[in-house]
Design a protein around this motif. Structure first.
Motif, PDB file in Angstrom:
ATOM      1  N   GLY A  65       0.790  -1.223   0.000  1.00 34.60           N
ATOM      2  CA  GLY A  65       0.000   0.000   0.000  1.00 34.60           C
ATOM      3  C   GLY A  65       0.823   1.275   0.000  1.00 34.60           C
ATOM      4  N   ARG A  66       2.142   1.139   0.206  1.00 29.85           N
ATOM      5  CA  ARG A  66       3.013   2.324   0.236  1.00 29.85           C
ATOM      6  C   ARG A  66       4.037   2.303  -0.899  1.00 29.85           C
ATOM      7  NH1 ARG A  66       6.423   3.083   4.312  1.00 29.85           N
ATOM      8  NH2 ARG A  66       6.655   0.855   4.824  1.00 29.85           N
ATOM      9  N   PHE A  67       4.519   1.127  -1.266  1.00 25.98           N
ATOM     10  CA  PHE A  67       5.535   0.990  -2.313  1.00 25.98           C
ATOM     11  C   PHE A  67       4.906   0.408  -3.571  1.00 25.98           C
ATOM     12  CE2 PHE A  67       9.566   0.349   0.550  1.00 25.98           C
ATOM     13  CZ  PHE A  67       9.248   1.521   1.232  1.00 25.98           C
ATOM     14  N   THR A  68       5.425   0.842  -4.723  1.00 25.33           N
ATOM     15  CA  THR A  68       4.982   0.309  -6.009  1.00 25.33           C
ATOM     16  C   THR A  68       6.194  -0.020  -6.864  1.00 25.33           C
ATOM     17  OG1 THR A  68       2.966   1.654  -5.937  1.00 25.33           O
ATOM     18  CG2 THR A  68       3.592   0.707  -8.059  1.00 25.33           C
ATOM     19  N   ILE A  69       6.284  -1.263  -7.285  1.00 34.10           N
ATOM     20  CA  ILE A  69       7.371  -1.695  -8.157  1.00 34.10           C
ATOM     21  C   ILE A  69       6.884  -1.696  -9.597  1.00 34.10           C
ATOM     22  CG2 ILE A  69       6.801  -4.155  -7.916  1.00 34.10           C
ATOM     23  CD1 ILE A  69       9.814  -4.753  -7.959  1.00 34.10           C
ATOM     24  N   SER A  70       7.752  -1.305 -10.509  1.00 37.35           N
ATOM     25  CA  SER A  70       7.404  -1.303 -11.933  1.00 37.35           C
ATOM     26  C   SER A  70       8.676  -1.540 -12.750  1.00 37.35           C
ATOM     27  CB  SER A  70       6.744   0.014 -12.335  1.00 37.35           C
ATOM     28  OG  SER A  70       7.615   1.109 -12.112  1.00 37.35           O
ATOM     29  N   ARG A  71       8.481  -1.795 -14.023  1.00 33.06           N
ATOM     30  CA  ARG A  71       9.622  -2.033 -14.898  1.00 33.06           C
ATOM     31  C   ARG A  71       9.346  -1.487 -16.280  1.00 33.06           C
ATOM     32  NH1 ARG A  71      10.480  -8.260 -14.770  1.00 33.06           N
ATOM     33  NH2 ARG A  71      12.084  -7.806 -16.336  1.00 33.06           N
ATOM     34  N   ASP A  72      10.419  -1.098 -16.969  1.00 35.07           N
ATOM     35  CA  ASP A  72      10.340  -0.644 -18.358  1.00 35.07           C
ATOM     36  C   ASP A  72      11.347  -1.489 -19.138  1.00 35.07           C
ATOM     37  OD1 ASP A  72      10.553   0.616 -20.817  1.00 35.07           O
ATOM     38  OD2 ASP A  72      10.374   2.618 -19.978  1.00 35.07           O
ATOM     39  N   ASN A  73      10.859  -2.521 -19.798  1.00 32.49           N
ATOM     40  CA  ASN A  73      11.755  -3.444 -20.490  1.00 32.49           C
ATOM     41  C   ASN A  73      12.513  -2.766 -21.634  1.00 32.49           C
ATOM     42  OD1 ASN A  73      11.116  -5.547 -18.789  1.00 32.49           O
ATOM     43  ND2 ASN A  73       9.603  -6.447 -20.182  1.00 32.49           N
ATOM     44  N   ALA A  74      11.902  -1.758 -22.244  1.00 36.76           N
ATOM     45  CA  ALA A  74      12.571  -1.053 -23.337  1.00 36.76           C
ATOM     46  C   ALA A  74      13.817  -0.313 -22.848  1.00 36.76           C
ATOM     47  CB  ALA A  74      11.607  -0.079 -23.997  1.00 36.76           C
ATOM     48  N   LYS A  75      13.817   0.062 -21.570  1.00 39.76           N
ATOM     49  CA  LYS A  75      14.940   0.801 -20.992  1.00 39.76           C
ATOM     50  C   LYS A  75      15.805  -0.057 -20.085  1.00 39.76           C
ATOM     51  CE  LYS A  75      12.575   5.290 -21.096  1.00 39.76           C
ATOM     52  NZ  LYS A  75      12.108   6.451 -20.284  1.00 39.76           N
ATOM     53  N   ASN A  76      15.499  -1.342 -19.981  1.00 41.52           N
ATOM     54  CA  ASN A  76      16.229  -2.230 -19.068  1.00 41.52           C
ATOM     55  C   ASN A  76      16.274  -1.648 -17.654  1.00 41.52           C
ATOM     56  OD1 ASN A  76      16.752  -3.955 -21.218  1.00 41.52           O
ATOM     57  ND2 ASN A  76      18.904  -4.217 -20.696  1.00 41.52           N
ATOM     58  N   THR A  77      15.180  -1.093 -17.226  1.00 38.19           N
ATOM     59  CA  THR A  77      15.146  -0.374 -15.950  1.00 38.19           C
ATOM     60  C   THR A  77      13.942  -0.795 -15.119  1.00 38.19           C
ATOM     61  OG1 THR A  77      16.277   1.527 -16.943  1.00 38.19           O
ATOM     62  CG2 THR A  77      15.109   1.905 -14.879  1.00 38.19           C
ATOM     63  N   MET A  78      14.181  -0.873 -13.831  1.00 38.16           N
ATOM     64  CA  MET A  78      13.137  -1.177 -12.865  1.00 38.16           C
ATOM     65  C   MET A  78      13.045  -0.028 -11.876  1.00 38.16           C
ATOM     66  SD  MET A  78      12.901  -4.544 -10.415  1.00 38.16           S
ATOM     67  CE  MET A  78      14.423  -4.176  -9.532  1.00 38.16           C
ATOM     68  N   TYR A  79      11.868   0.180 -11.318  1.00 37.37           N
ATOM     69  CA  TYR A  79      11.644   1.307 -10.417  1.00 37.37           C
ATOM     70  C   TYR A  79      10.993   0.841  -9.123  1.00 37.37           C
ATOM     71  CZ  TYR A  79      12.146   3.709 -14.891  1.00 37.37           C
ATOM     72  OH  TYR A  79      12.611   4.145 -16.100  1.00 37.37           O
ATOM     73  N   LEU A  80      11.151   1.658  -8.080  1.00 36.05           N
ATOM     74  CA  LEU A  80      10.434   1.452  -6.842  1.00 36.05           C
ATOM     75  C   LEU A  80       9.963   2.823  -6.353  1.00 36.05           C
ATOM     76  CD1 LEU A  80       9.533  -0.701  -4.758  1.00 36.05           C
ATOM     77  CD2 LEU A  80      11.536  -0.032  -3.401  1.00 36.05           C
ATOM     78  N   GLN A  81       8.656   3.049  -6.462  1.00 33.98           N
ATOM     79  CA  GLN A  81       8.069   4.274  -5.935  1.00 33.98           C
ATOM     80  C   GLN A  81       7.729   4.027  -4.480  1.00 33.98           C
ATOM     81  OE1 GLN A  81       7.518   7.371  -7.415  1.00 33.98           O
ATOM     82  NE2 GLN A  81       6.925   7.979  -5.344  1.00 33.98           N
TER      83      GLN A  81
END
Length: 115
Positions: A65-81
């Motif tokens: 409920g506080r963190f959100t994980i995501s990824r952008d395969n085109a950029k070879n990058t993963m994120y953590l909001q």
């Protein structure tokens, strides 16, 4: 050889937000299940968020409920909001595959939540 570079950490007040990024090179990123891990002083490293190659996500209870994980395969990058940060979120945050490539840990990025 897989290389992982984390960025985006910093000092933030309780209740604040940060967005972490992880750039992955040397692997077929789009086919890997990935995760964000953290290690607080005196504690073992723990998996806090995971995302599969099919974009299914899962979180440890303390960050749901506080963190959100995501990824952008085109950029070879993963994120953590990370929102609504708490002092207990203070740790070095690392990215890696899930399960992790044992020889590929990066330097991590320090997140400090303090007033």
């Amino acid at each position: 050889q897989v290389q992982l570079v984390e960025s985006g950490g910093g000092l933030v007040q309780p209740g604040g937000s940060l967005r972490l990024s992880c750039y992955v090179s040397g692997s077929t990123f789009r086919w890997n299940d990935m995760g964000w891990y953290r290690q607080a002083p005196g504690k073992q490293r723990e998996l806090v968020a995971a995302i599969t190659s099919n974009y299914w996500t899962n979180y440890t209870n303390s960050v749901k409920g506080r963190f959100t994980i995501s990824r952008d395969n085109a950029k070879n990058t993963m994120y953590l909001q990370m929102n609504s940060l708490k002092p207990e979120d203070t740790a070095v945050y690392y990215c890696n595959a899930d399960p992790p490539f044992s020889s590929a840990w990066g330097r991590g990025t320090q997140v400090t939540v303090s007033s």
